[in-house]
Design an enzyme around this catalytic site. Structure first.
Site, PDB file in Angstrom:
ATOM      1  N   ASN A  21      74.676 -29.876   4.848  1.00 50.53           N
ATOM      2  CA  ASN A  21      73.472 -29.326   5.490  1.00 50.53           C
ATOM      3  C   ASN A  21      73.473 -27.798   5.547  1.00 50.53           C
ATOM      4  OD1 ASN A  21      72.665 -32.028   6.176  1.00 50.53           O
ATOM      5  ND2 ASN A  21      74.200 -31.954   7.804  1.00 50.53           N
ATOM      6  N   HIS A  58      68.035 -39.308  16.528  1.00 54.36           N
ATOM      7  CA  HIS A  58      69.462 -39.161  16.196  1.00 54.36           C
ATOM      8  C   HIS A  58      70.378 -39.899  17.181  1.00 54.36           C
ATOM      9  CE1 HIS A  58      73.232 -36.694  15.633  1.00 54.36           C
ATOM     10  NE2 HIS A  58      72.842 -36.810  14.363  1.00 54.36           N
ATOM     11  N   GLU A  74      62.403 -35.643  17.037  1.00 57.61           N
ATOM     12  CA  GLU A  74      62.955 -34.585  16.190  1.00 57.61           C
ATOM     13  C   GLU A  74      61.776 -33.922  15.478  1.00 57.61           C
ATOM     14  OE1 GLU A  74      66.085 -36.015  13.565  1.00 57.61           O
ATOM     15  OE2 GLU A  74      66.751 -37.411  15.100  1.00 57.61           O
ATOM     16  N   SER A  84      66.377 -36.586   9.955  1.00 59.74           N
ATOM     17  CA  SER A  84      67.519 -36.263   9.106  1.00 59.74           C
ATOM     18  C   SER A  84      67.688 -37.180   7.905  1.00 59.74           C
ATOM     19  CB  SER A  84      68.798 -36.263   9.941  1.00 59.74           C
ATOM     20  OG  SER A  84      68.933 -37.490  10.625  1.00 59.74           O
ATOM     21  N   ASP A  92      64.217 -32.062  19.092  1.00 60.58           N
ATOM     22  CA  ASP A  92      65.466 -31.716  18.407  1.00 60.58           C
ATOM     23  C   ASP A  92      65.095 -31.077  17.066  1.00 60.58           C
ATOM     24  OD1 ASP A  92      67.717 -31.830  16.697  1.00 60.58           O
ATOM     25  OD2 ASP A  92      68.536 -33.590  17.697  1.00 60.58           O
ATOM     26  N   HIS A 107      67.306 -29.862  11.979  1.00 59.14           N
ATOM     27  CA  HIS A 107      67.122 -29.647  10.534  1.00 59.14           C
ATOM     28  C   HIS A 107      66.013 -28.651  10.210  1.00 59.14           C
ATOM     29  CE1 HIS A 107      70.010 -32.664   9.325  1.00 59.14           C
ATOM     30  NE2 HIS A 107      69.584 -33.357  10.354  1.00 59.14           N
ATOM     31  N   LYS A 146      73.988 -26.257  10.871  1.00 59.11           N
ATOM     32  CA  LYS A 146      73.281 -26.601   9.635  1.00 59.11           C
ATOM     33  C   LYS A 146      72.825 -25.327   8.937  1.00 59.11           C
ATOM     34  CE  LYS A 146      73.006 -31.221  11.126  1.00 59.11           C
ATOM     35  NZ  LYS A 146      72.551 -32.107  12.172  1.00 59.11           N
TER      36      LYS A 146
HETATM   37  C1  PLP Z   1      73.318 -32.930  13.131  1.00 65.07           C
HETATM   38  C2  PLP Z   1      72.410 -33.318  14.213  1.00 65.07           C
HETATM   39  C3  PLP Z   1      72.786 -33.203  15.552  1.00 65.07           C
HETATM   40  C4  PLP Z   1      74.197 -32.827  15.961  1.00 65.07           C
HETATM   41  O1  PLP Z   1      74.432 -31.482  15.801  1.00 65.07           O
HETATM   42  P1  PLP Z   1      75.961 -30.969  15.661  1.00 65.07           P
HETATM   43  O2  PLP Z   1      75.883 -29.530  16.009  1.00 65.07           O
HETATM   44  O3  PLP Z   1      76.354 -31.228  14.261  1.00 65.07           O
HETATM   45  O4  PLP Z   1      76.763 -31.758  16.632  1.00 65.07           O
HETATM   46  C5  PLP Z   1      71.857 -33.490  16.521  1.00 65.07           C
HETATM   47  N1  PLP Z   1      70.611 -33.908  16.193  1.00 65.07           N
HETATM   48  C6  PLP Z   1      70.238 -34.065  14.915  1.00 65.07           C
HETATM   49  C7  PLP Z   1      68.860 -34.526  14.612  1.00 65.07           C
HETATM   50  C8  PLP Z   1      71.121 -33.786  13.884  1.00 65.07           C
HETATM   51  O5  PLP Z   1      70.758 -33.974  12.628  1.00 65.07           O
END
Ligand code: PLP
Length: 387
Positions: A48, A136, A180, A184, A209, A212, A240
């Site tokens: 990512n 997620h 989100e 993802s 969230d 991404h 990411k």
């Molecule tokens: C990767 C991800 C997370 C977790 O983030 P990290 O910093 O890797 O722990 C949380 N929510 C979503 C949608 C993700 O893709």
């Protein structure tokens, strides 16, 4: 062997039997969107690191500088003596970047969702929780920690959400919606203005969230919530597109105050260390100006989706740097991923329970370091792999 270990062995054997064995294998980032593993170099479509910042010298330099100047560890949790000027300055910078009143740092995105959601619900017992079917795992962990029942709406289906808000939201003392901005495994976007309007209409708190989208989408990479009124909380990660580690939550000053006073995962966890802060600070210098990289990523994604469609492959609702090539059967997706690896390309096969049965896929994550030729190489190899 204790009875516990006995059961552990049995549980492990069951994982093997289900064909769901996972293991950690070493890999090393290499320039040009490549990765080195097992003595070979692959074109990497599975990580990512969208903007290539994990290998940017400015991040490594500042991480080193801050560690040398401020120490390798923060030494304590934030409320004891772990808060450095650097934490507060970075939180102020982040709040400005996200257009929010305040921001708060967390150790990781997973940890942020897992602790922030139950902390919000602790302030308002009885709150009805509405979640997109594809949220997620970390948000599920947060809901579970709160013991909250989820009213799950069909993915990105605002009419279904509105219906659930009517039937299950009205009688509750408060309402919380968890989504989100970019999903993802599908690379599709939520309609943030539509969700915000719906939330406003139903007196619901909207939690987004942006893991991404942060750094990749929206003006200057500020995400899809930038400039949208009615979003209560934006969460994102620095692991990411930001190329480092750590996470943030942005929202009102009252929200930050509540989390500082009540979030277990904030209060009882050591403050993020200076090196991590330095990398984030350097990424914040770079990300707003990376319009060329963002445009290149968008063009690569378009080229990939067009090429996949020409092969008759479904890319779902992807409109981002994440493009699924939906294959269907689990075995077929696994076989395709293995054949791509033989050809020097890494794209992860995603299977149930991560995605719905019959929609196993290759999850193709594009990076700004990729070229149009890389995408064409992938398309050619995939054509061969699926025949
Ligand atoms: C990767 C991800 C997370 C977790 O983030 P990290 O910093 O890797 O722990 C949380 N929510 C979503 C949608 C993700 O893709």
């Amino acid at each position: 062997m204790t009875s516990f270990e006995d059961r552990l062995e049995t549980a492990l054997a069951a994982v093997r039997t289900r064909g769901q064995w996972r293991e950690t294998r070493p890999a090393a980032l290499a320039p040009g969107g490549r990765i080195a593993r097992g003595g070979r170099t692959f074109i990497d479509f599975s990580s990512n690191d969208y903007l290539g910042l994990s290998g940017h010298p400015l991040l490594a330099e500042r991480a080193g500088e801050w560690a040398a100047r401020l120490g390798a560890g923060a030494g304590a949790s934030r409320l004891v003596t772990g808060t450095l000027d650097a934490h507060l300055a970075l939180e102020a910078r982040l709040a400005a970047f996200k257009g929010a009143e305040a921001a708060l740092l967390f150790a990781s995105g997973w940890q942020a969702n897992a602790t922030v959601i139950p902390t919000l619900l602790a302030a308002a017992p009885g709150t009805a929780v509405f979640t997109d079917r594809l949220i997620h795992a970390s948000m599920h962990a947060g809901c579970a920690a709160a013991g909250a029942r989820q009213h799950r709406f069909r993915h990105n289906d605002l009419a279904h959400l509105a219906e659930l808000l009517e039937t299950h939201g009205k009688a509750a003392p408060a309402r919380l919606i968890l989504v989100e901005s970019v999903y993802s495994m599908d690379g599709d976007r939520a309609d943030i203005p539509g969700l915000a309007a719906l939330a406003l209409r139903h007196d619901a708190f909207l939690y987004v969230d942006e893991a991404h989208a942060t750094g990749v989408l929206g003006p200057q990479g500020k995400g899809l919530c930038a400039g949208v009124a009615g979003v209560g909380l934006v969460m994102g990660t620095f692991s990411k597109a930001f190329g480092g580690f750590g996470a943030y939550v942005a929202g009102s000053a009252a929200l930050r105050d509540w989390l500082v006073n009540a979030a277990s995962g904030f209060i009882f966890s050591t403050a993020p260390p200076p090196a991590v802060l330095g990398a984030i600070d350097a990424a914040l210098d770079l990300v707003p100006g990376m319009e060329a990289e963002r445009a290149h990523l968008a063009a690569l994604a378009e080229r990939l989706r067009t090429g996949l469609a020409a092969q008759g492959l479904d890319t779902g609702g992807s409109t981002s740097q994440i493009v699924p090539a939906i294959i269907g059967a689990e075995e077929a997706a696994l076989a395709a991923s293995a054949r791509l690896a033989e050809a020097g390309l890494l794209a992860a096969a995603i299977r149930p329970p991560t995605v719905a049965r019959g929609t196993s896929r290759l999850r193709i994550a594009l990076r700004a370091a990729h070229t149009g030729d890389d995408v064409d190489t992938l398309l050619g190899a995939l054509h061969g792999a699926l025949r």
